[in-house]
Design a protein around this motif. Sequence first.
Motif, PDB file in Angstrom:
ATOM      1  N   LYS A   1       0.828  -1.209   0.000  1.00  0.00           N
ATOM      2  CA  LYS A   1       0.000   0.000   0.000  1.00  0.00           C
ATOM      3  C   LYS A   1       0.863   1.259   0.000  1.00  0.00           C
ATOM      4  O   LYS A   1       0.626   2.201  -0.768  1.00  0.00           O
ATOM      5  CB  LYS A   1      -0.912  -0.004   1.227  1.00  0.00           C
ATOM      6  N   ILE A   2       1.878   1.280   0.856  1.00  0.00           N
ATOM      7  CA  ILE A   2       2.771   2.446   0.949  1.00  0.00           C
ATOM      8  C   ILE A   2       3.477   2.682  -0.382  1.00  0.00           C
ATOM      9  O   ILE A   2       3.520   3.808  -0.896  1.00  0.00           O
ATOM     10  CB  ILE A   2       3.799   2.239   2.075  1.00  0.00           C
ATOM     11  N   ALA A   3       4.041   1.623  -0.954  1.00  0.00           N
ATOM     12  CA  ALA A   3       4.792   1.752  -2.200  1.00  0.00           C
ATOM     13  C   ALA A   3       3.885   2.199  -3.348  1.00  0.00           C
ATOM     14  O   ALA A   3       4.241   3.087  -4.127  1.00  0.00           O
ATOM     15  CB  ALA A   3       5.471   0.430  -2.543  1.00  0.00           C
ATOM     16  N   SER A   4       2.708   1.603  -3.448  1.00  0.00           N
ATOM     17  CA  SER A   4       1.783   1.937  -4.535  1.00  0.00           C
ATOM     18  C   SER A   4       1.344   3.393  -4.467  1.00  0.00           C
ATOM     19  O   SER A   4       1.353   4.114  -5.477  1.00  0.00           O
ATOM     20  CB  SER A   4       0.552   1.022  -4.469  1.00  0.00           C
ATOM     21  N   GLU A   5       0.977   3.841  -3.282  1.00  0.00           N
ATOM     22  CA  GLU A   5       0.481   5.214  -3.131  1.00  0.00           C
ATOM     23  C   GLU A   5       1.592   6.240  -3.334  1.00  0.00           C
ATOM     24  O   GLU A   5       1.380   7.282  -3.960  1.00  0.00           O
ATOM     25  CB  GLU A   5      -0.165   5.374  -1.757  1.00  0.00           C
ATOM     26  N   PHE A   6       2.786   5.945  -2.824  1.00  0.00           N
ATOM     27  CA  PHE A   6       3.893   6.891  -2.960  1.00  0.00           C
ATOM     28  C   PHE A   6       4.321   7.014  -4.422  1.00  0.00           C
ATOM     29  O   PHE A   6       4.525   8.121  -4.933  1.00  0.00           O
ATOM     30  CB  PHE A   6       5.065   6.446  -2.088  1.00  0.00           C
ATOM     31  N   LEU A   7       4.430   5.883  -5.108  1.00  0.00           N
ATOM     32  CA  LEU A   7       4.845   5.933  -6.508  1.00  0.00           C
ATOM     33  C   LEU A   7       3.813   6.664  -7.354  1.00  0.00           C
ATOM     34  O   LEU A   7       4.156   7.478  -8.214  1.00  0.00           O
ATOM     35  CB  LEU A   7       5.061   4.518  -7.041  1.00  0.00           C
ATOM     36  N   SER A   8       2.544   6.384  -7.106  1.00  0.00           N
ATOM     37  CA  SER A   8       1.481   7.033  -7.859  1.00  0.00           C
ATOM     38  C   SER A   8       1.475   8.542  -7.611  1.00  0.00           C
ATOM     39  O   SER A   8       1.276   9.337  -8.535  1.00  0.00           O
ATOM     40  CB  SER A   8       0.137   6.428  -7.481  1.00  0.00           C
ATOM     41  N   GLU A   9       1.711   8.924  -6.370  1.00  0.00           N
ATOM     42  CA  GLU A   9       1.782  10.351  -6.033  1.00  0.00           C
ATOM     43  C   GLU A   9       2.916  11.022  -6.766  1.00  0.00           C
ATOM     44  O   GLU A   9       2.769  12.128  -7.322  1.00  0.00           O
ATOM     45  CB  GLU A   9       1.967  10.497  -4.526  1.00  0.00           C
TER      46      GLU A   9
END
Length: 262
Positions: A247-255
């Motif tokens: 979740k952390i990786a997906s949201e940070f990369l998308s941001e």
Amino acid sequence: MNRIERVLKKGEKMLIPYITPEFPLPGVTLQLLEALAKSGADMIEVGIPFSDPIADGVTIQNSSLVALKNGITLKKIFDLVSLFRRNFDTPIILMGYANSIISGGLEKFIFDAVNSGVDGLIVPDLPVDEAENLIDVSKTYGLSNIFLVAPNSSEERIKLISEKSTHFIYCVSITGVTGERENFGDGEFVNFMSKVRKFSTKPFVVGFGISKREHVLKVWEWAMGAVVGSALIKKLSNASDVSMCVKIASEFLSELKYGSFQ
């Protein structure tokens, strides 16, 4: 065609996350790779944990120590890349120190890397002047070599590294080790980018110090891609389980790539 070449031919600006395999938790790597690919990673850089990573700051140094404690090995990295390749074509670039790569035999390393689905290699402690053997063997097996240029690299050095790199070169944004920086994209950075743009015949990406969407956008003004390492590793260090890491990786990369979670 090498997967790196295929991505570059699209001509689109790239975001390239860096992860330390088996950090912060054992068993996280494959799901993390898949999550990053689904969230828009154009390429993924995977570190080979090493006990003395001279080019890395404290954040990645610590992640390497944790990964080694969690049982990561070179063979396991190759096995995980092979599993990732079952469903994803996102290029994988290994970053490792010379001792890790040559200790078991250079040709064996490159054969195993390519056979597992690795596309490129960065060796930060191997000067391009001493890399002819690496370059020759890599050409035989179709592995892309990516060499580093720094703000203090001369015009001649940039030309040489551009010539010897297979598909693109990696610009170290600051003189020093990896790590987050609050201030990014100042006059020194612009001068450096102008010099690289003038003297490199290959595309280039920028890494070290990138941690925010505004940093990525600044890099994209000049380069084909931005590499994000320490900032992602730091966020992952707070995760208590694999699903939270994803979740952390997906949201940070998308941001970073899109400005919001997609």
